[in-house]
Enzyme design. Structure first.
Site, PDB file in Angstrom:
ATOM      1  N   GLY A 213     -68.226  34.995  31.787  1.00 55.01           N
ATOM      2  CA  GLY A 213     -68.406  36.155  31.258  1.00 55.01           C
ATOM      3  C   GLY A 213     -68.319  37.563  32.519  1.00 55.01           C
ATOM      4  N   PRO A 214     -67.289  38.034  31.729  1.00 59.22           N
ATOM      5  CG  PRO A 214     -66.413  39.902  31.539  1.00 59.22           C
ATOM      6  CD  PRO A 214     -66.973  38.898  30.826  1.00 59.22           C
ATOM      7  N   PRO A 215     -68.041  40.784  35.421  1.00 58.36           N
ATOM      8  CG  PRO A 215     -67.132  41.077  37.240  1.00 58.36           C
ATOM      9  CD  PRO A 215     -67.218  40.415  36.064  1.00 58.36           C
ATOM     10  N   GLY A 218     -74.273  41.034  31.371  1.00 54.33           N
ATOM     11  CA  GLY A 218     -75.917  40.936  31.315  1.00 54.33           C
ATOM     12  C   GLY A 218     -76.276  39.664  31.029  1.00 54.33           C
ATOM     13  CB  THR A 220     -78.389  38.345  36.090  1.00 54.70           C
ATOM     14  OG1 THR A 220     -76.947  38.645  36.780  1.00 54.70           O
ATOM     15  CG2 THR A 220     -79.126  38.133  37.243  1.00 54.70           C
ATOM     16  CG  HIS A 434     -47.196  63.716  37.471  1.00 52.49           C
ATOM     17  ND1 HIS A 434     -46.642  63.035  38.012  1.00 52.49           N
ATOM     18  CD2 HIS A 434     -48.014  63.477  36.584  1.00 52.49           C
ATOM     19  CE1 HIS A 434     -47.118  61.892  37.452  1.00 52.49           C
ATOM     20  NE2 HIS A 434     -47.687  62.055  37.310  1.00 52.49           N
ATOM     21  CD  GLU A 435     -52.335  63.923  35.648  1.00 48.96           C
ATOM     22  OE1 GLU A 435     -52.518  63.787  34.822  1.00 48.96           O
ATOM     23  OE2 GLU A 435     -51.886  63.856  36.942  1.00 48.96           O
ATOM     24  CG  HIS A 438     -48.863  61.495  32.818  1.00 47.76           C
ATOM     25  ND1 HIS A 438     -48.348  60.185  32.192  1.00 47.76           N
ATOM     26  CD2 HIS A 438     -49.334  62.026  33.867  1.00 47.76           C
ATOM     27  CE1 HIS A 438     -48.224  60.159  33.710  1.00 47.76           C
ATOM     28  NE2 HIS A 438     -48.819  60.908  34.560  1.00 47.76           N
ATOM     29  CG  ASP A 512     -48.109  57.291  36.949  1.00 46.76           C
ATOM     30  OD1 ASP A 512     -48.809  57.500  36.141  1.00 46.76           O
ATOM     31  OD2 ASP A 512     -47.768  58.568  36.677  1.00 46.76           O
TER      32      ASP A 512
HETATM   33  P1  ADP Z   1     -74.117  40.180  34.805  1.00 46.75           P
HETATM   34  O1  ADP Z   1     -75.107  39.358  36.045  1.00 46.75           O
HETATM   35  O2  ADP Z   1     -73.385  40.053  34.109  1.00 46.75           O
HETATM   36  O3  ADP Z   1     -73.097  40.838  36.268  1.00 46.75           O
HETATM   37  P2  ADP Z   1     -76.657  41.624  34.936  1.00 46.75           P
HETATM   38  O4  ADP Z   1     -77.156  40.865  34.116  1.00 46.75           O
HETATM   39  O5  ADP Z   1     -76.755  42.121  36.867  1.00 46.75           O
HETATM   40  O6  ADP Z   1     -75.183  41.645  35.140  1.00 46.75           O
HETATM   41  O7  ADP Z   1     -76.276  43.113  34.334  1.00 46.75           O
HETATM   42  C1  ADP Z   1     -76.896  44.511  35.479  1.00 46.75           C
HETATM   43  C2  ADP Z   1     -77.275  45.691  35.134  1.00 46.75           C
HETATM   44  O8  ADP Z   1     -77.002  45.719  33.934  1.00 46.75           O
HETATM   45  C3  ADP Z   1     -78.716  44.998  33.879  1.00 46.75           C
HETATM   46  O9  ADP Z   1     -79.806  45.019  35.151  1.00 46.75           O
HETATM   47  C4  ADP Z   1     -79.356  46.405  32.805  1.00 46.75           C
HETATM   48  O10 ADP Z   1     -79.872  47.761  33.360  1.00 46.75           O
HETATM   49  C5  ADP Z   1     -77.393  46.237  32.503  1.00 46.75           C
HETATM   50  N1  ADP Z   1     -76.882  45.644  31.156  1.00 46.75           N
HETATM   51  C6  ADP Z   1     -75.774  44.416  31.062  1.00 46.75           C
HETATM   52  N2  ADP Z   1     -75.999  43.944  30.221  1.00 46.75           N
HETATM   53  C7  ADP Z   1     -76.958  44.129  29.205  1.00 46.75           C
HETATM   54  C8  ADP Z   1     -77.124  43.894  27.859  1.00 46.75           C
HETATM   55  N3  ADP Z   1     -76.034  43.511  28.007  1.00 46.75           N
HETATM   56  N4  ADP Z   1     -77.909  44.821  27.908  1.00 46.75           N
HETATM   57  C9  ADP Z   1     -78.969  45.859  27.937  1.00 46.75           C
HETATM   58  N5  ADP Z   1     -78.666  45.927  29.796  1.00 46.75           N
HETATM   59  C10 ADP Z   1     -77.340  45.225  30.676  1.00 46.75           C
END
Ligand code: ADP
Length: 523
Positions: A213-215, A218, A220, A434-435, A438, A512
């Site tokens: 999944g994208p960074p 959650g 970690t 400009h804005e 848009h 743009d």
């Molecule tokens: P990843 O490992 O996917 O890059 P992390 O787990 O490090 O992301 O997420 C960073 C922080 O974002 C976590 O410490 C938490 O505080 C918050 N966070 C991310 N996803 C969630 C989630 N699903 N529920 C609650 N907090 C989240």
């Protein structure tokens, strides 16, 4: 003040060295036992021989193996008073003894005292010892600092840079908005807690789970929650930590990590950004990176090496599963893949609820409204958003977080820091038109997202901004939506042209046009 070995060593070493030279100097020229007889006056060797010939010398004490003598002589100039003087003797003067005998002078030789020799020896040793221990201390300190110069000497000994948390303190309750992933991984907790339930029926406990999944979604946090729920230690390392300049270091880090994990089983090993080591082998330029391949091979070997039921589960995270080596993904290794995607509106609301637990929100704030305003935000973005809002609240000395702070925090998370307002000038007028361009197109074109606000306050790189309320469904974009967005993005440049003329349009539309190019490719 903080005590520092480095400062201590740096100051004491020179002091000791200087002290030592003074001390050596003091001892080198004065025989220790000459103290009580010491004569302050000196006499040259030639004069001493004259005195001897004249029969004035009554007694001679030889010191330092015959290099110095204390001589008692009668001095006729001082009414024949006996005088004690010191004479430095030449090294090769054997005839002196026979001469003393011939003149019938009483003489005696005094051997150097033994403790003098010991002191001398100690004196000679103390400097190298101090120097070596000083250098050793400095070296040890610098090698303790991450990336310190000592590191280079330690490359052979892998200093595994993983972290171990005996208790993560994170529970499934703290992870919100990714229910499917949580359900899948709930099973892993049971594997860790009651392995016998599975082994009894001959099931093989999976060794690896890949979170994709994208960074900031959650991954970690989820891995920590598994360790927290199962009550097992959590080892974490980032894939990039394995990759070193020296071939073989990464591999030895993998060995270290698994050894530690085996000692602490059952446990979880979390490898973040596994794509840093786990890329398809042989894919690099010139046959790939040897170091990385060795590390990956070691990882594969270790994963095969332990029996399925030792209670070690490896969780890896990546946002690029497509580049991973096929060997990593085969059954018995990371055969389970769990998607952890950016949350939908319900998920966002739940995540906001988790992070609002320890924050003071004003009555007026509706988390649901925030969730609706933030499509595409990940968990980390939402956590950051509430934190920014709390910081703003504290800075404005308010009791609780209000909608104003939330709004400002959303703007800040999306577009960056607020800059100083523009001064009245031609370029301010141009940016304003400009804005508005848009905003007009955004409002008039049917499939465009509705305009939320237009501002001339700079944020991040942008001098002015038009905010649209993004639609919830960010996944699939229709052709007509794309066309509307392209038209909207070109609205700024068109407004400049209509108001100021073709020759006056500026580079302000550069960004743009880049966006338009990207969208046109998707079209
Ligand atoms: P990843 O490992 O996917 O890059 P992390 O787990 O490090 O992301 O997420 C960073 C922080 O974002 C976590 O410490 C938490 O505080 C918050 N966070 C991310 N996803 C969630 C989630 N699903 N529920 C609650 N907090 C989240």
């Amino acid at each position: 003040m903080k005590f520092s070995w480095r400062v201590l060593v740096l100051w004491t070493l020179p002091a000791l060295v200087i002290g030592f030279f003074f001390w050596q100097g003091a001892f080198a020229n004065t025989p220790a036992d000459m103290g009580k007889n010491a004569a302050s006056t000196r006499m040259t060797y030639g004069r001493f021989l004259e005195y001897l010939d004249a029969g004035r010398v009554t007694m001679v004490d030889l010191y330092e193996g015959g290099r110095t003598a204390i001589v008692e002589a009668v001095d006729p100039d001082l009414e024949n008073r006996i005088q004690r003087v010191r004479v430095d003797l030449p090294v090769n003067a054997p005839e002196l003894i026979s001469k003393l005998k011939a003149e019938n002078v009483s003489f005696d030789a005094h051997p150097a005292r033994n403790d003098g020799a010991i002191w001398g020896l100690l004196g000679n040793l103390i400097f190298p010892i101090l120097l070596i221990s000083g250098l050793f201390l400095l070296f040890r300190r610098s090698s303790n600092l991450p990336g310190g110069p000592g590191q280079a000497m330690n490359f052979g000994k892998s200093r595994a840079r993983f972290q171990m948390e005996a208790k993560t303190g994170v529970m499934f309750d703290d992870v919100a908005g990714i229910e499917e992933a949580k359900e899948e991984l709930g099973e892993v907790v049971t594997f860790l807690k009651q392995p016998e339930k599975f082994t009894a029926v001959g099931a093989r406990i999976p060794k690896g789970v890949l979170l994709v999944g994208p960074p900031g979604t959650g991954k970690t946090l989820l891995a920590k929650a598994i360790a927290g729920e199962a009550g097992v230690p959590f080892f974490s390392i980032s894939g990039s930590e394995f990759v070193e300049m020296f071939v073989g270091v990464g591999a030895s880090r993998v060995r270290d990590l698994f050894k530690k994990a085996k000692d602490n089983a059952p446990c979880i090993i979390f490898i973040d950004e596994i794509d840093a080591v786990g890329r398809q082998r042989g894919a690099g330029i010139g046959g790939g990176n040897d170091e990385r391949e060795q590390t990956l091979n070691q990882l594969l070997t270790e994963m095969d090496g332990f029996e399925g039921n030792t209670g070690i589960i490896i969780i890896a995270a990546t946002n690029r599963p497509d580049v991973l080596d096929a060997a990593l993904l085969r059954p018995g290794r990371f055969d389970r893949q769990v998607m952890v995607d950016a949350p939908d509106i319900k998920g966002r609301l739940e995540i906001l609820q988790v992070h609002a637990r320890n924050k003071k929100l004003d009555q007026s704030v509706s988390l649901e409204a925030i969730a609706r305003r933030t499509p595409g935000f990940t968990g980390a973005d939402l956590a950051n958003l509430l934190n920014e809002a709390a910081i703003l609240t504290a800075r404005r000395r308010k009791e609780g977080i209000t909608l104003t702070e939330i709004d400002d925090a959303v703007d800040r998370v999306v577009a960056g820091m607020e800059g100083t307002p523009l001064v009245d000038s031609k370029s301010k007028r141009l940016i304003a038109y400009h804005e508005v361009g848009h905003a007009l197109i955004g409002t008039l074109v049917k499939d465009h997202d509705p305009v939320q606000k237009v501002t001339l306050i700079p944020r991040g790189q942008a001098q002015g901004l038009t905010w649209f309320t993004p639609s919830e469904d960010q996944g699939l974009i229709s052709r007509s939506q794309l066309k509307a967005r392209i038209t909207g993005a070109l609205g700024g440049r068109s407004a400049e042209e209509v108001i100021f003329g073709r020759d006056e349009v500026t580079t302000g539309a550069g960004n743009d046009l880049q966006q338009v190019t990207g969208m046109a490719r998707q079209w």
